[in-house]
Design an enzyme around this catalytic site. Structure first.
Site, PDB file in Angstrom:
ATOM      1  N   GLU A 137       1.092  -1.103  -0.205  1.00 51.50           N
ATOM      2  CA  GLU A 137       0.004   0.159  -0.232  1.00 51.50           C
ATOM      3  C   GLU A 137       0.661   1.340   0.006  1.00 51.50           C
ATOM      4  O   GLU A 137       0.485   2.438  -0.480  1.00 51.50           O
ATOM      5  CB  GLU A 137      -1.058  -0.269   0.847  1.00 51.50           C
ATOM      6  CG  GLU A 137      -1.984  -1.325   1.193  1.00 51.50           C
ATOM      7  CD  GLU A 137      -3.269  -1.207   0.354  1.00 51.50           C
ATOM      8  OE1 GLU A 137      -3.451   0.635  -0.382  1.00 51.50           O
ATOM      9  OE2 GLU A 137      -3.425  -1.866  -0.639  1.00 51.50           O
ATOM     10  N   CYS A 143     -12.719   2.287 -15.759  1.00 44.61           N
ATOM     11  CA  CYS A 143     -12.604   3.711 -14.982  1.00 44.61           C
ATOM     12  C   CYS A 143     -11.735   3.960 -15.766  1.00 44.61           C
ATOM     13  O   CYS A 143     -11.436   5.020 -14.674  1.00 44.61           O
ATOM     14  CB  CYS A 143     -13.660   4.171 -14.004  1.00 44.61           C
ATOM     15  SG  CYS A 143     -14.718   5.466 -13.825  1.00 44.61           S
ATOM     16  N   CYS A 149     -17.810  -2.129 -17.904  1.00 45.23           N
ATOM     17  CA  CYS A 149     -17.303  -1.432 -16.589  1.00 45.23           C
ATOM     18  C   CYS A 149     -18.851  -2.395 -15.748  1.00 45.23           C
ATOM     19  O   CYS A 149     -20.455  -2.155 -16.027  1.00 45.23           O
ATOM     20  CB  CYS A 149     -18.143   0.068 -16.630  1.00 45.23           C
ATOM     21  SG  CYS A 149     -18.237   0.201 -14.738  1.00 45.23           S
ATOM     22  N   CYS A 155     -24.741   3.542 -13.378  1.00 45.75           N
ATOM     23  CA  CYS A 155     -23.861   4.596 -13.183  1.00 45.75           C
ATOM     24  C   CYS A 155     -24.488   6.167 -14.236  1.00 45.75           C
ATOM     25  O   CYS A 155     -24.515   6.181 -15.372  1.00 45.75           O
ATOM     26  CB  CYS A 155     -22.191   4.476 -14.190  1.00 45.75           C
ATOM     27  SG  CYS A 155     -21.423   5.713 -14.323  1.00 45.75           S
TER      28      CYS A 155
END
Length: 324
Positions: A40, A187, A197, A203
């Site tokens: 991360e 995206c 998607c 959306c």
């Protein structure tokens, strides 16, 4: 209610991840909180491909556990991080290792109090390593939320509210991993593949996805012109510890805004351009025969074992080319 409103979307996301998710990434196949945390931190400012191919495994080979990081010097950590950039991440990694004595806490609230761990990173580590059901808000997820809810303005507080609104708490791990992958592969920033998607059915921004979020005003990078001066004496070269926020802790050749190149004992090695996120550095490299009591001098072999910035490595390469 969230479950009734987004249950179909959640199902589509889960199905998409089963088919297309990057399930082979090493940190997704590890139960080690340290390995997940390290990924991360490395991925905060760096692409997956770069981290995976050049930095993640060598760093783990040198520091197999966070305890090993805590026992190492910050110089050793910076050296292992060399080339990855954004060195504040490495310094904070070392601070966190020291603060925790090599043992990360298991909840986001405690993780967020540690050096260099913001809210999204704390949520990610808590979710992926300790199964705490929390949403994340990295750059890919932000872009999805902006488009899904047709939100133009960039406002993290609002985005966090929307992240919780869309969140699938019953499948937190896969949901979060899937959204990062969807943001990366579908995206996308410039050429979104809306027809592929799994969020497309609801959306609100799919008719004009590039409208969301609003574009940041473009600013020309300021140019900083510097002389990089390599002082040498008896086959040794002067370096000093960098104290700037950007490169703090690394070793650097001296930089000057002005320098009289007509002085004696000066060799012009060449020039180069080095790009940082917010500015461009134009460098003229000079080799100067001088011994100073206020500087530390190292042989070339010793310098190879020190952590230097990318710009200083370019200057060092020029020096080696001149000497060869």
């Amino acid at each position: 209610m969230q479950k009734r409103t987004y249950s179909k979307i959640h199902s589509e996301i889960l199905q998409w991840y089963k088919k297309h998710g990057r399930v082979t990434l090493p940190w997704r196949n590890s139960s080690s909180a340290y390995e997940i945390y390290l990924s991360e931190i490395m991925l905060q400012q760096t692409q997956v491909k770069t981290v995976l191919e050049r930095f993640y495994f060598p760093f783990l080979a040198k520091f197999p556990t966070l305890k090993d990081v805590s026992l190492a010097s910050v110089d050793d950590v910076l050296k292992a991080w060399e080339g990855l950039g954004y060195y504040t991440r490495a310094r904070n990694l070392h601070k966190t290792a020291m603060e925790t004595k090599g043992e990360l806490p298991s909840c986001a609230e405690a993780l967020e109090k540690l050096s260099g761990i913001g809210k999204s990173t704390a949520h990610a580590v808590a979710c992926f390593a300790f199964n705490e059901p929390l949403p994340i808000l990295d750059a890919n997820v932000k872009r999805i939320l902006h488009r899904f809810f047709a939100l133009e303005k960039r406002h993290d507080k609002t985005l966090w509210e929307l992240a919780y609104k869309l969140f699938d708490k019953n499948n937190a791990y896969i949901y979060n991993q899937a959204l990062m992958d969807i943001g990366s592969a579908i995206c996308r920033h410039k050429a979104p593949l809306c027809s592929a998607c799994p969020l497309a059915s609801q959306c609100k921004g799919k008719e004009n996805p590039l409208k969301y979020p609003e574009k940041k005003s473009k600013k020309l990078k300021p140019i900083r012109k510097r002389f990089m001066v390599i002082y040498h004496d008896n086959n040794q070269y002067a370096l000093s510890r960098n104290e700037t926020l950007l490169l703090g802790g690394l070793w650097s050749f001296e930089q000057k805004e002005e320098f009289c190149v007509e002085k004696k004992n000066i060799t012009k090695l060449g020039d180069f351009v080095h790009h940082y996120t917010h500015f461009r550095l134009d460098v003229n490299v000079l080799l100067v025969k001088k011994k100073s009591e206020n500087k530390a001098y190292f042989s070339l072999e010793e310098i190879d074992n020190l952590a230097l910035s990318g710009a200083d490595r370019k200057a060092l390469a020029m020096l080696k080319a001149t000497l060869s």
